[in-house]
Write an enzyme that holds these catalytic residues in place. Sequence first.
Site, PDB file in Angstrom:
ATOM      1  N   ARG A 146       4.567  -8.375  -0.283  1.00 50.06           N
ATOM      2  CA  ARG A 146       4.051  -7.379  -1.221  1.00 50.06           C
ATOM      3  C   ARG A 146       5.059  -6.244  -1.198  1.00 50.06           C
ATOM      4  NH1 ARG A 146      -2.058  -6.200   0.439  1.00 50.06           N
ATOM      5  NH2 ARG A 146      -1.150  -6.269   2.531  1.00 50.06           N
ATOM      6  N   GLU A 160     -11.228  -0.764  -3.589  1.00 47.13           N
ATOM      7  CA  GLU A 160     -10.492  -0.153  -2.483  1.00 47.13           C
ATOM      8  C   GLU A 160      -9.257   0.543  -3.031  1.00 47.13           C
ATOM      9  OE1 GLU A 160      -9.482  -3.449   0.080  1.00 47.13           O
ATOM     10  OE2 GLU A 160      -7.734  -4.012  -1.126  1.00 47.13           O
ATOM     11  N   ASP A 209       0.829  -1.213   0.000  1.00 53.16           N
ATOM     12  CA  ASP A 209       0.000   0.000   0.000  1.00 53.16           C
ATOM     13  C   ASP A 209       0.862   1.262   0.000  1.00 53.16           C
ATOM     14  OD1 ASP A 209      -2.016  -1.947   0.478  1.00 53.16           O
ATOM     15  OD2 ASP A 209      -1.786  -1.693   2.639  1.00 53.16           O
ATOM     16  N   HIS A 235      -3.065  -1.208  -5.136  1.00 48.16           N
ATOM     17  CA  HIS A 235      -2.980  -0.182  -4.093  1.00 48.16           C
ATOM     18  C   HIS A 235      -1.831   0.786  -4.361  1.00 48.16           C
ATOM     19  CE1 HIS A 235      -4.618   0.882  -0.004  1.00 48.16           C
ATOM     20  NE2 HIS A 235      -3.809   1.873  -0.358  1.00 48.16           N
TER      21      HIS A 235
END
Length: 324
Positions: free
Chosen positions: A301, A203, A21, A267
């Site tokens: 990630r 999102e 993110d 994201h």
Amino acid sequence: MNKTNYITTEYNHPFIEQRADPYVYRHTDGTYYFTASVPAYDRIVLRSALTVQGLKEAGEKTIWKKHESGPQSVHIWAPEIHYLFGGWYIYYAAGDADDIWKIRPYVLHCKGSDPMADEWEELGGMRAADTDEFSFRAFSLDATVFEHRGDYYYVWAEKNGVGRQISNLYIARMASANKLETDQVLLTTPDYDWERVNFWVNEGPAILKHDGKIFLTFSASSTGACYCMGMLYTDEDADLLDPQSWTKLRNPVLSTDSQKGIFGPGHNSFVKAEDGETDLCIYHARPYDEITGDSLYDPNRHTMVMELAFDEKGFPVFEYAKQR
């Protein structure tokens, strides 16, 4: 990275390891700031540099840690740093150890002018407009903030629905750094198959302005290899609070590319490069698709960087770049 049985390519070598993110902000003095979710989901970190590349090796500072119990004690997710209303703020989401999925958006404020050195204070939860009966009553996260023609707008994901809980994106104009002025407006709900893999999800919104248009990217589906990015767009002269002014693309703009070794991209955030002209897409992805257990808790990630081009219609072209 705690996992070695995957193919390394020029495209999936991490820009910054184990930072999901990712959000990069460029201040008016040219300084870049970076923050992101950490694998333990237990704190908020910040680093700064004079160049984007400098963020890769910059020292990282923990500016806030989760509470031991109650609200803000688990699942510290997706922080973003912004300078608005004359100060520095960080927007993030957090859960409650007694109810780990009771995720809500919160705000930190820097007491001084140097976000790396000065103290941060909690402002509590983001507040809805006085007339809004719905915002932040349910699972809410992934807020981003952007300025347009003197007003600030807040875009976030919130679950709604009877039975199956669906993560939609909403927008509202801001009255202050920690309160909305207008009621929520629904921007997008998971309409298509690529938004509904395992979970129905929209999102991770991010804003990009270019050539008279405002683009809003978002992430869809669950957090494994099916995770991908979609996009909405509108005209800069449109009423941003009118959902009819936004158009959603039928297909994702960025998705898994197994040949390049990039899985579950999403994201993202956008930032200008040092030349002030080139747009960069900062996103996360994994270098493999085989995950043991819940993909949400797989640590790998990684933050990646992509330089954007634009087509003849002025739309961004998302093409994987060799990592710096």
